[in-house]
Design a protein around this motif. Structure first.
Motif, mmCIF file in Angstrom:
data_model
loop_
_atom_site.group_PDB
_atom_site.id
_atom_site.type_symbol
_atom_site.label_atom_id
_atom_site.label_comp_id
_atom_site.label_asym_id
_atom_site.label_seq_id
_atom_site.Cartn_x
_atom_site.Cartn_y
_atom_site.Cartn_z
ATOM 1 N N LEU A 94 0.883 13.489 -9.351
ATOM 2 C CA LEU A 94 0.831 12.317 -8.473
ATOM 3 C C LEU A 94 -0.122 11.231 -8.976
ATOM 4 C CD1 LEU A 94 1.216 13.912 -4.947
ATOM 5 C CD2 LEU A 94 2.823 12.434 -6.146
ATOM 6 N N PRO A 95 -1.344 11.552 -9.435
ATOM 7 C CA PRO A 95 -2.181 10.487 -9.994
ATOM 8 C C PRO A 95 -1.535 9.799 -11.196
ATOM 9 C CG PRO A 95 -3.512 12.413 -9.511
ATOM 10 C CD PRO A 95 -2.071 12.831 -9.331
ATOM 11 N N HIS A 96 -0.759 10.553 -11.959
ATOM 12 C CA HIS A 96 -0.029 9.973 -13.087
ATOM 13 C C HIS A 96 0.933 8.895 -12.583
ATOM 14 C CE1 HIS A 96 2.006 9.939 -17.005
ATOM 15 N NE2 HIS A 96 3.157 10.038 -16.356
ATOM 16 N N LEU A 97 1.623 9.178 -11.485
ATOM 17 C CA LEU A 97 2.539 8.199 -10.911
ATOM 18 C C LEU A 97 1.785 7.083 -10.196
ATOM 19 C CD1 LEU A 97 5.392 10.480 -9.520
ATOM 20 C CD2 LEU A 97 5.186 9.381 -11.739
ATOM 21 N N ASP A 98 0.633 7.412 -9.619
ATOM 22 C CA ASP A 98 -0.175 6.379 -8.965
ATOM 23 C C ASP A 98 -0.550 5.274 -9.952
ATOM 24 O OD1 ASP A 98 -0.056 7.786 -6.623
ATOM 25 O OD2 ASP A 98 -2.097 8.585 -6.739
ATOM 26 N N ARG A 99 -0.838 5.674 -11.187
ATOM 27 C CA ARG A 99 -1.195 4.670 -12.197
ATOM 28 C C ARG A 99 -0.015 3.749 -12.492
ATOM 29 N NH1 ARG A 99 -4.290 9.134 -13.939
ATOM 30 N NH2 ARG A 99 -2.626 9.961 -15.281
ATOM 31 N N ARG A 100 1.189 4.305 -12.467
ATOM 32 C CA ARG A 100 2.378 3.467 -12.659
ATOM 33 C C ARG A 100 2.540 2.488 -11.493
ATOM 34 N NH1 ARG A 100 5.768 5.080 -16.684
ATOM 35 N NH2 ARG A 100 5.566 7.212 -17.475
ATOM 36 N N LEU A 101 2.325 2.982 -10.295
ATOM 37 C CA LEU A 101 2.447 2.125 -9.123
ATOM 38 C C LEU A 101 1.410 1.007 -9.162
ATOM 39 C CD1 LEU A 101 3.000 4.904 -6.440
ATOM 40 C CD2 LEU A 101 4.667 3.157 -7.102
ATOM 41 N N THR A 102 0.183 1.356 -9.565
ATOM 42 C CA THR A 102 -0.870 0.356 -9.664
ATOM 43 C C THR A 102 -0.516 -0.707 -10.698
ATOM 44 O OG1 THR A 102 -2.537 1.987 -9.013
ATOM 45 C CG2 THR A 102 -3.326 -0.004 -10.109
ATOM 46 N N THR B 183 0.851 -1.182 0.000
ATOM 47 C CA THR B 183 0.000 0.000 0.000
ATOM 48 C C THR B 183 0.889 1.235 0.000
ATOM 49 O OG1 THR B 183 -1.795 -1.093 1.183
ATOM 50 C CG2 THR B 183 -1.740 1.310 1.258
ATOM 51 N N VAL B 184 0.689 2.106 -0.998
ATOM 52 C CA VAL B 184 1.507 3.315 -1.127
ATOM 53 C C VAL B 184 0.621 4.534 -0.900
ATOM 54 C CG1 VAL B 184 2.986 4.684 -2.629
ATOM 55 C CG2 VAL B 184 3.039 2.179 -2.769
ATOM 56 N N LEU B 185 0.949 5.316 0.106
ATOM 57 C CA LEU B 185 0.239 6.563 0.368
ATOM 58 C C LEU B 185 0.848 7.648 -0.506
ATOM 59 C CD1 LEU B 185 -1.909 7.978 2.112
ATOM 60 C CD2 LEU B 185 -0.086 8.481 3.763
ATOM 61 N N SER B 186 0.032 8.255 -1.347
ATOM 62 C CA SER B 186 0.492 9.268 -2.299
ATOM 63 C C SER B 186 0.030 10.636 -1.806
ATOM 64 C CB SER B 186 -0.090 8.954 -3.685
ATOM 65 O OG SER B 186 0.288 9.910 -4.629
ATOM 66 N N VAL B 187 0.952 11.411 -1.265
ATOM 67 C CA VAL B 187 0.620 12.660 -0.574
ATOM 68 C C VAL B 187 0.922 13.866 -1.455
ATOM 69 C CG1 VAL B 187 1.016 14.063 1.480
ATOM 70 C CG2 VAL B 187 1.195 11.558 1.620
ATOM 71 N N SER B 188 -0.112 14.623 -1.791
ATOM 72 C CA SER B 188 0.069 15.865 -2.527
ATOM 73 C C SER B 188 0.128 17.022 -1.538
ATOM 74 C CB SER B 188 -1.085 16.101 -3.516
ATOM 75 O OG SER B 188 -0.989 17.402 -4.075
ATOM 76 N N GLY B 189 1.268 17.684 -1.499
ATOM 77 C CA GLY B 189 1.449 18.788 -0.566
ATOM 78 C C GLY B 189 1.156 20.140 -1.167
ATOM 79 N N SER B 190 0.312 20.183 -2.194
ATOM 80 C CA SER B 190 -0.018 21.460 -2.823
ATOM 81 C C SER B 190 -1.299 22.043 -2.235
ATOM 82 C CB SER B 190 -0.196 21.281 -4.330
ATOM 83 O OG SER B 190 -0.630 22.500 -4.911
ATOM 84 N N PRO B 191 -1.345 23.339 -1.996
ATOM 85 C CA PRO B 191 -2.566 23.971 -1.499
ATOM 86 C C PRO B 191 -3.582 24.241 -2.595
ATOM 87 C CG PRO B 191 -0.841 25.604 -1.705
ATOM 88 C CD PRO B 191 -0.205 24.278 -2.028
ATOM 89 N N SER B 192 -3.218 23.994 -3.857
ATOM 90 C CA SER B 192 -4.090 24.306 -4.991
ATOM 91 C C SER B 192 -4.670 23.049 -5.606
ATOM 92 C CB SER B 192 -3.306 25.080 -6.056
ATOM 93 O OG SER B 192 -4.050 25.202 -7.243
ATOM 94 N N ALA B 193 -5.945 23.104 -5.949
ATOM 95 C CA ALA B 193 -6.616 21.952 -6.559
ATOM 96 C C ALA B 193 -6.131 21.702 -7.977
ATOM 97 C CB ALA B 193 -8.126 22.169 -6.559
ATOM 98 N N SER B 194 -5.657 22.725 -8.651
ATOM 99 C CA SER B 194 -5.250 22.589 -10.053
ATOM 100 C C SER B 194 -3.738 22.623 -10.232
ATOM 101 C CB SER B 194 -5.889 23.715 -10.881
ATOM 102 O OG SER B 194 -5.483 24.983 -10.395
ATOM 103 N N SER B 195 -3.001 22.368 -9.184
ATOM 104 C CA SER B 195 -1.551 22.457 -9.269
ATOM 105 C C SER B 195 -0.966 21.333 -10.101
ATOM 106 C CB SER B 195 -0.933 22.408 -7.867
ATOM 107 O OG SER B 195 -0.994 21.092 -7.365
ATOM 108 N N ARG B 196 0.202 21.557 -10.651
ATOM 109 C CA ARG B 196 0.891 20.521 -11.408
ATOM 110 C C ARG B 196 1.279 19.358 -10.500
ATOM 111 N NH1 ARG B 196 2.008 25.264 -14.003
ATOM 112 N NH2 ARG B 196 2.015 25.209 -16.290
ATOM 113 N N THR B 197 1.631 19.667 -9.276
ATOM 114 C CA THR B 197 1.972 18.597 -8.336
ATOM 115 C C THR B 197 0.778 17.678 -8.119
ATOM 116 O OG1 THR B 197 3.520 20.065 -7.185
ATOM 117 C CG2 THR B 197 2.828 18.071 -6.016
#
Length: 201
Positions: free
Chosen positions: A21-29, A3-17
């Motif tokens: 992360l979801p892009h990398l989550d798909r790789r992990l999956t 189980t990998v916790l993917s933490v986005s530390g951005s305060p913005s909903a539309s940030s590149r960060t």
């Protein structure tokens, strides 16, 4: 399966960060892991600023960290430091919240002047929280990330390849003992600069 916790530390909903992360989550999956996304901006501000570790919101986040075998931490970099909301959250977690875990730090920013923020700011905090293995981080320039009108994300080919290598090196193990010794990959300015997508020392 880890189980990998993917933490986005951005305060913005539309940030590149937040989109990276979801892009990398798909790789992990695809590698057989189970990705569990956590956006720090979803944690109520009063919980972060109140510094009360007994608040239910903070307790739930601490439980997510405790259940994870590995953690990906992503943050935008401003003024050579990781985001304030990420710092606020990490400050509220137990000192050993990362004990026995493999951690992959990631950052995005507008200039390579911020590249050392991973090594000299974020990595130090992750080590202090007991991470067993901190994988060499990756810094991706904002201009290497294209966000389309539909919210889809496209990475420059060299940036995509560099992040793929980072994910391949990130190997969390299910059931990792919290008493594992820490192992930190060699770092330093040379190591970090070579990790910047598109740059070579």
């Amino acid at each position: 399966m880890a189980t990998v916790l993917s933490v986005s530390g951005s305060p913005s909903a539309s940030s590149r960060t937040g989109l990276l992360l979801p892009h990398l989550d798909r790789r992990l999956t695809a590698q057989g892991h189970r990705a569990a996304p956590l956006g720090v901006r979803a944690v109520p501000a009063e919980a972060l600023l109140g510094a009360d570790v007994r608040r239910p919101d903070i307790v739930r986040v601490a439980e997510l960290f405790a259940r994870a075998d590995g953690v990906v931490v992503g943050t935008p970099v401003h003024k050579a430091s990781y985001s304030g909301v990420l710092e606020a959250l990490l400050d509220l977690l137990p000192q050993d919240a990362l004990a026995g875990k493999t951690v992959l730090p990631l950052a995005t920013g507008g200039t390579t002047a911020h590249v050392l923020a991973i090594d000299y700011a974020l990595r130090a905090v992750l080590n202090s929280m007991g991470a067993a293995h901190v994988v060499q981080g990756r810094f991706t320039l904002d201009r290497e990330i294209t966000v389309h009108d539909d919210g889809a994300l496209t990475l420059a080919s060299h940036a995509d390849e560099a992040l793929a290598r980072a994910v391949d090196r990130f190997r969390p193990r299910s059931g990792r003992s919290p008493r594992c010794r820490r192992r930190v990959e060699p770092s330093g300015a040379g190591a970090v600069v070579s990790s910047v997508t598109g740059l070579h020392p």
